[in-house]
Design a protein around this motif. Structure first.
Motif, PDB file in Angstrom:
ATOM      1  N   GLY A 177       0.801  -1.212   0.000  1.00 15.46           N
ATOM      2  CA  GLY A 177       0.000   0.000   0.000  1.00 15.46           C
ATOM      3  C   GLY A 177       0.833   1.259   0.000  1.00 15.46           C
ATOM      4  N   ALA A 178       0.424   2.223   0.818  1.00 18.90           N
ATOM      5  CA  ALA A 178       1.080   3.533   0.855  1.00 18.90           C
ATOM      6  C   ALA A 178       2.499   3.417   1.379  1.00 18.90           C
ATOM      7  CB  ALA A 178       0.269   4.497   1.728  1.00 18.90           C
ATOM      8  N   MET A 179       2.760   2.491   2.306  1.00 19.41           N
ATOM      9  CA  MET A 179       4.102   2.321   2.830  1.00 19.41           C
ATOM     10  C   MET A 179       5.060   1.791   1.752  1.00 19.41           C
ATOM     11  SD  MET A 179       4.018   3.460   5.885  1.00 19.41           S
ATOM     12  CE  MET A 179       2.890   4.684   5.169  1.00 19.41           C
ATOM     13  N   ARG A 180       4.500   0.984   0.853  1.00 18.78           N
ATOM     14  CA  ARG A 180       5.324   0.501  -0.245  1.00 18.78           C
ATOM     15  C   ARG A 180       5.753   1.652  -1.158  1.00 18.78           C
ATOM     16  NH1 ARG A 180       5.613  -4.730  -2.746  1.00 18.78           N
ATOM     17  NH2 ARG A 180       6.419  -4.618  -4.881  1.00 18.78           N
ATOM     18  N   VAL A 181       4.824   2.557  -1.392  1.00 17.80           N
ATOM     19  CA  VAL A 181       5.155   3.726  -2.202  1.00 17.80           C
ATOM     20  C   VAL A 181       6.253   4.535  -1.529  1.00 17.80           C
ATOM     21  CG1 VAL A 181       4.241   5.851  -3.187  1.00 17.80           C
ATOM     22  CG2 VAL A 181       2.855   3.778  -3.215  1.00 17.80           C
ATOM     23  N   LYS A 182       6.137   4.714  -0.217  1.00 22.18           N
ATOM     24  CA  LYS A 182       7.147   5.463   0.517  1.00 22.18           C
ATOM     25  C   LYS A 182       8.501   4.749   0.482  1.00 22.18           C
ATOM     26  CE  LYS A 182       8.363   8.830   3.256  1.00 22.18           C
ATOM     27  NZ  LYS A 182       8.390  10.235   2.786  1.00 22.18           N
ATOM     28  N   GLU A 183       8.465   3.469   0.591  1.00 27.68           N
ATOM     29  CA  GLU A 183       9.699   2.666   0.542  1.00 27.68           C
ATOM     30  C   GLU A 183      10.393   2.796  -0.813  1.00 27.68           C
ATOM     31  OE1 GLU A 183      10.905  -2.067   1.272  1.00 27.68           O
ATOM     32  OE2 GLU A 183       8.837  -1.357   1.470  1.00 27.68           O
ATOM     33  N   ILE A 184       9.608   2.755  -1.880  1.00 29.36           N
ATOM     34  CA  ILE A 184      10.191   2.854  -3.213  1.00 29.36           C
ATOM     35  C   ILE A 184      10.726   4.256  -3.457  1.00 29.36           C
ATOM     36  CG2 ILE A 184       9.639   2.737  -5.672  1.00 29.36           C
ATOM     37  CD1 ILE A 184       7.668   0.494  -4.959  1.00 29.36           C
ATOM     38  N   GLU A 185      10.051   5.252  -2.988  1.00 27.86           N
ATOM     39  CA  GLU A 185      10.548   6.626  -3.137  1.00 27.86           C
ATOM     40  C   GLU A 185      11.874   6.811  -2.412  1.00 27.86           C
ATOM     41  OE1 GLU A 185       7.482   9.137  -1.717  1.00 27.86           O
ATOM     42  OE2 GLU A 185       6.228   8.940  -3.523  1.00 27.86           O
ATOM     43  N   HIS A 186      11.985   6.182  -1.255  1.00 28.30           N
ATOM     44  CA  HIS A 186      13.244   6.261  -0.511  1.00 28.30           C
ATOM     45  C   HIS A 186      14.391   5.614  -1.318  1.00 28.30           C
ATOM     46  CE1 HIS A 186      15.838   6.327   3.077  1.00 28.30           C
ATOM     47  NE2 HIS A 186      16.223   5.099   2.703  1.00 28.30           N
ATOM     48  N   LEU A 187      14.126   4.455  -1.923  1.00 28.20           N
ATOM     49  CA  LEU A 187      15.154   3.780  -2.733  1.00 28.20           C
ATOM     50  C   LEU A 187      15.553   4.636  -3.922  1.00 28.20           C
ATOM     51  CD1 LEU A 187      13.744   0.113  -2.780  1.00 28.20           C
ATOM     52  CD2 LEU A 187      15.620   0.983  -1.381  1.00 28.20           C
ATOM     53  N   LYS A 188      14.578   5.201  -4.584  1.00 25.82           N
ATOM     54  CA  LYS A 188      14.877   6.009  -5.763  1.00 25.82           C
ATOM     55  C   LYS A 188      15.692   7.241  -5.388  1.00 25.82           C
ATOM     56  CE  LYS A 188      10.868   4.628  -8.532  1.00 25.82           C
ATOM     57  NZ  LYS A 188       9.624   5.097  -9.200  1.00 25.82           N
ATOM     58  N   ARG A 189      15.356   7.861  -4.257  1.00 25.40           N
ATOM     59  CA  ARG A 189      16.111   9.040  -3.835  1.00 25.40           C
ATOM     60  C   ARG A 189      17.555   8.684  -3.508  1.00 25.40           C
ATOM     61  NH1 ARG A 189      12.824  10.612  -0.379  1.00 25.40           N
ATOM     62  NH2 ARG A 189      13.718   9.725   1.522  1.00 25.40           N
ATOM     63  N   GLU A 190      17.762   7.543  -2.882  1.00 25.76           N
ATOM     64  CA  GLU A 190      19.125   7.132  -2.535  1.00 25.76           C
ATOM     65  C   GLU A 190      19.978   6.898  -3.781  1.00 25.76           C
ATOM     66  OE1 GLU A 190      21.457   3.458  -0.219  1.00 25.76           O
ATOM     67  OE2 GLU A 190      19.266   3.609  -0.154  1.00 25.76           O
ATOM     68  N   VAL A 191      19.450   6.142  -4.746  1.00 28.79           N
ATOM     69  CA  VAL A 191      20.228   5.808  -5.937  1.00 28.79           C
ATOM     70  C   VAL A 191      20.400   7.032  -6.826  1.00 28.79           C
ATOM     71  CG1 VAL A 191      20.341   4.321  -7.968  1.00 28.79           C
ATOM     72  CG2 VAL A 191      19.419   3.434  -5.815  1.00 28.79           C
ATOM     73  N   THR A 192      19.364   7.860  -6.949  1.00 32.28           N
ATOM     74  CA  THR A 192      19.456   9.049  -7.792  1.00 32.28           C
ATOM     75  C   THR A 192      20.481  10.033  -7.236  1.00 32.28           C
ATOM     76  OG1 THR A 192      17.137   8.787  -8.416  1.00 32.28           O
ATOM     77  CG2 THR A 192      18.147  10.934  -8.817  1.00 32.28           C
ATOM     78  N   THR A 193      20.461  10.235  -5.937  1.00 35.05           N
ATOM     79  CA  THR A 193      21.425  11.153  -5.324  1.00 35.05           C
ATOM     80  C   THR A 193      22.849  10.644  -5.494  1.00 35.05           C
ATOM     81  OG1 THR A 193      19.764  11.775  -3.682  1.00 35.05           O
ATOM     82  CG2 THR A 193      22.056  12.321  -3.202  1.00 35.05           C
ATOM     83  N   LEU A 194      23.040   9.328  -5.301  1.00 34.32           N
ATOM     84  CA  LEU A 194      24.380   8.753  -5.445  1.00 34.32           C
ATOM     85  C   LEU A 194      24.866   8.851  -6.890  1.00 34.32           C
ATOM     86  CD1 LEU A 194      26.589   7.237  -3.853  1.00 34.32           C
ATOM     87  CD2 LEU A 194      25.471   5.105  -4.513  1.00 34.32           C
ATOM     88  N   SER A 195      23.950   8.733  -7.857  1.00 33.86           N
ATOM     89  CA  SER A 195      24.339   8.792  -9.267  1.00 33.86           C
ATOM     90  C   SER A 195      24.826  10.170  -9.664  1.00 33.86           C
ATOM     91  CB  SER A 195      23.153   8.381 -10.158  1.00 33.86           C
ATOM     92  OG  SER A 195      22.707   7.090  -9.836  1.00 33.86           O
ATOM     93  N   ARG A 196      24.352  11.205  -8.989  1.00 29.11           N
ATOM     94  CA  ARG A 196      24.736  12.569  -9.344  1.00 29.11           C
ATOM     95  C   ARG A 196      26.087  12.977  -8.779  1.00 29.11           C
ATOM     96  NH1 ARG A 196      18.884  15.418  -7.936  1.00 29.11           N
ATOM     97  NH2 ARG A 196      17.702  14.483  -9.687  1.00 29.11           N
ATOM     98  N   LEU A 197      26.593  12.213  -7.809  1.00 27.47           N
ATOM     99  CA  LEU A 197      27.858  12.570  -7.159  1.00 27.47           C
ATOM    100  C   LEU A 197      29.019  11.901  -7.887  1.00 27.47           C
ATOM    101  CD1 LEU A 197      26.729  12.155  -3.441  1.00 27.47           C
ATOM    102  CD2 LEU A 197      26.841  14.276  -4.775  1.00 27.47           C
TER     103      LEU A 197
END
Length: 784
Positions: free
Chosen positions: A85-105
């Protein structure tokens, strides 16, 4: 309205994995093949597996290609969501933010992302540079010496973390979650920053909000939440976002590295417990092992793990501390690619020569994980290779066969064919014993022997001699087919082309060592013709050749010894440059070989003679046991041939014995007159001779037939069955008694020559008178 949108979004996302079944494989799964032989490692919530690009070749590659292959080996990070449900969406957003931020550095001390985040049917994945472990795992390791951290590696690792933090702080970025799982170690032993899901930009924080804590962070899985045990009290309690927050967390990590992963306090996620522990930080960091730490390490802990941020080191000041600038750490810093490549050639050479003396001071784990990868990375520079190889072999001597074959040998193979500078092959050849011990016979034959074949073709004589000196020892691990098909032709080529005396002698020594592995065909077709083309008459070549011929005596036949070896040895023995000792050695060998040839040839002759005698005796014995088979005995009364009698069947002997029993004895045959039937029977006896009865009389008569001494009656038809009618001759009836009383010995008449009763010329016989007297019959000459 918001709740409805959230529910709709969650429903859409829940259905998404079902739709991805029909999308096919992801880009990462298409491009990379996961190495199933290596167990996965866990870094935070991520499952990390090693993988290789599918287009990468697995064969033996040159150095540049090996570097490319090393870059194509990556680590694939995978995570399967556990929420709904909604927690899954939050979990996936957290993963995407981690990988996206790391890719920019982009920084040498920050983990490099190779492939962006992708979604498959049941998990999310992305690819980074190859990672071997997290600092959390390395700090807690106490049993495996290869995975334990030593002091020098800790110093170098924290120096790299500080460099990464300096880069972030200069960009106004705060990590805010610097845990042991946010620091990983790559394949070259470098420490890299990751876990940037909570990276905070200071410039975006307004004055009314200094607190960066997310309201719904508690809804995430525990492994995705920030670790309160390493968070700065200034950040949690005072809600102040500052670069010093990361320096406090760096102090906690340094404490854990010195205490095998143990933390100064454990909050279990409770902020109230943290507030309690903060008041007693000084007592928390002064553990029972505090006095065992060096003064530099104690000073670092007291200036980082503090309640206030005023006395803390900055990232730049941290790197300048004496603890992180020891001689061993500076060697590791010098070997980094960014530092080593900027140095002049003379500085690089001096450093590599001096580093060899410092290698014993490093731990084996650090040599394997940090120094060796850096040395191999610099090995493509041929000018530096003579200074790199001694350091590589010093480290490699502590490796197992598997480690050497998989990590060191592939990087050395491209240099086996490097002829310039010649010191490269000299150094490689000097470590032949090490490569023999670190490889199996098959691997050495297929992957290391090309080094020797390349050295044989080298124009430098010293390199050729060095390679030839190792061949006698290598013959014990090489198989027959390799020696016959590859090594022997290479050596004969070197021996025939070289004009250097030492190379010729070394080649002959190699021939001597190879003789036990060669067969007669290789010796006769390759080795002996090569030996026969020796033109030099130097004593060293002659003596070495003599040793080869002595060893060959056990492999060749008698004829080769007599017709090839002895003439060649005599020619060499007459060399005027030989001294007395060398000449005597030739003579001893010649005499010994001559005696051997004499004894073997005599034994051969005697054996052949004995065999011939045995053969003749066997033939005579066989001939005496075989009874001659007369043709007459095989002819039946009907004119047909009895095959069994013709081939000597036992029935023939029975018939002959029966025939003899039917004949009357010679003593009863005394009559001088006979009846017509008797005359016919006796006349047939006189005119036709059977083999069995011819043995009793050897006296020929005048007509060329042997006369018979027995007369008498015989049943008519017995001889008719044995003698064909065409061969029957009838004598006059009145001459029967005259023929029976004829003497047994008859002298040859005039006109016969030699010992054979053969007439010189044949004349028609005259008519025989009717009823001649005895005197008239004896005086009758058939030639008149």
């Amino acid at each position: 309205m918001t709740s409805l949108w959230t529910q709709a979004s969650s429903l859409m996302y829940v259905q998404r994995p079902i739709l991805t079944i029909f999308r096919g494989r992801t880009n990462i799964s298409i491009k990379y093949a996961v190495d199933e032989t290596r167990p996965p490692i866990w870094i935070g919530p991520w499952k990390v597996q090693s993988a290789t690009k599918k287009t990468a070749s697995s064969g033996h590659l040159p150095a540049s290609a090996m570097d490319t292959l090393a870059r194509q080996t990556v680590s694939i990070w995978m995570y399967s969501p556990v929420s709904r449900g909604a927690m899954r969406v939050k979990e996936i957003e957290h993963l995407k933010r981690e990988v996206t931020t790391l890719s920019r550095l982009r920084h040498p001390c920050i983990l490099e992302v190779v492939e962006p985040l992708e979604e498959s049917r049941s998990n999310f994945m992305f690819a980074t540079e190859q990672v071997i472990a997290s600092s959390h795992t390395m700090m807690q390791e106490t049993t495996n010496p290869d995975m334990q951290l030593d002091e020098v590696e800790v110093q170098k690792g924290f120096l790299q973390i500080a460099q990464g933090l300096e880069f972030l702080h200069d960009a106004k970025l705060i990590h805010t979650n610097l845990t042991s799982n946010a620091v990983v170690i790559n394949a070259k032993g470098d420490w890299k920053l990751c876990g940037c899901a909570y990276l905070t930009n200071v410039s975006e924080i307004t004055s009314d909000r200094h607190w960066a804590w997310e309201d719904d962070e508690h809804a995430l899985p525990e492994m995705m939440r920030r670790d309160v045990d390493v968070m700065d009290p200034v950040y949690v309690m005072d809600h102040k976002v500052d670069p010093s927050n990361d320096m406090y967390s760096l102090g906690i990590l340094f404490f854990m590295a010195l205490h095998h992963g143990a933390k100064p306090y454990q909050t279990y996620g409770s902020i109230s417990a943290m507030c309690t522990y903060v008041e007693e930080l000084s007592s928390r960091i002064h553990t029972s092992t505090w006095d065992m730490l060096g003064s530099d390490a104690q000073n670092i802990l007291m200036h980082l793990i503090t309640r206030k941020d005023t006395d803390r080191y900055s990232a730049k000041m941290f790197q300048q501390l004496p603890y992180f600038n020891s001689m061993l750490v500076r060697i590791l810093k010098f070997m980094e690619r960014e530092s080593f490549s900027t140095r002049s050639r003379s500085e690089q050479v001096q450093f590599l020569r001096g580093m060899y003396k410092m290698l014993p001071q490093f731990s084996m784990a650090l040599l394997r994980r940090k120094l060796l990868p850096n040395l191999l990375e610099a090995s493509p520079d041929k000018a530096l290779l003579p200074y790199i190889l001694p350091n590589v072999f010093f480290i490699a001597k502590h490796f197992s066969q598997l480690e050497f074959t998989s990590s060191v040998l592939p990087r050395l193979e491209p240099h086996f064919r490097v002829h310039d500078p010649p010191q490269c092959q000299m150094l490689l050849l000097n470590h032949t014993d090490l490569m023999v011990n670190k490889t199996t016979p098959v691997v050495f034959r297929d992957r290391v022997m090309p080094l020797f074949y390349s050295a044989f073709d080298h124009e430098n004589v010293a390199v050729q001699e060095n390679a030839l000196q190792h061949i006698p020892k290598l013959c014990g691990i090489l198989d027959f087919s390799h020696v016959k098909d590859k090594l022997l032709p290479k050596l004969t080529t070197v021996f025939s082309k070289t004009k250097t005396l030492s190379v010729k002698v070394s080649s002959l020594i190699c021939f001597h060592a190879m003789i036990p592995l060669l067969d007669k065909v290789s010796i006769m077709d390759t080795l002996l013709p090569t030996m026969g083309r020796i033109k030099t008459r130097e004593p060293s070549v002659m003596v070495a050749s003599l040793a080869v011929y002595e060893a060959l005596c056990e492999k060749v036949d008698l004829e080769t010894k007599a017709t090839v070896f002895l003439p060649r040895l005599w020619v060499m023995a007459m060399c005027p440059l030989l001294n007395e000792t060398q000449f005597h050695r030739f003579i001893r060998t010649i005499k010994s070989l001559g005696e051997t040839v004499e004894q073997e040839q005599l034994a051969h002759i005697r054996e052949a003679s004995h065999l011939e005698v045995q053969t003749n005796e066997s033939a005579q014995q066989s001939a005496s046991n075989v009874t001659p088979i007369p043709l007459n005995a095989a002819i039946a009364s009907t004119g047909d041939i009895d095959l069994e009698a013709l081939v000597g069947h036992a029935r023939y002997e029975t018939s002959v014995q029966a025939m003899e029993n039917l004949l009357p004895s010679s003593s009863s045959m005394t009559t001088t007159t006979s009846t017509p039937s008797q005359t016919k029977s006796v006349n047939m006896t006189l005119q036709t001779e059977t083999p069995a009865r011819s043995k009793s009389s050897n006296t020929p008569d005048m007509s060329g037939h042997n006369s018979t001494s027995c007369t008498g009656t015989q049943s008519p038809g017995l001889f008719d069955a044995l003698v064909p009618s065409s061969t029957r001759m009838l004598a006059p009836p009145s001459t029967v008694s005259t023929q029976l009383n004829k003497p047994q010995t008859v002298q040859p008449p005039p006109g016969w020559s030699g010992g054979m009763l053969t007439p010189e010329s044949k004349k028609p016989t005259t008519s025989i008178p009717k009823n001649p007297s005895k005197a008239q019959w004896q005086d009758f000459d058939p030639l008149k």
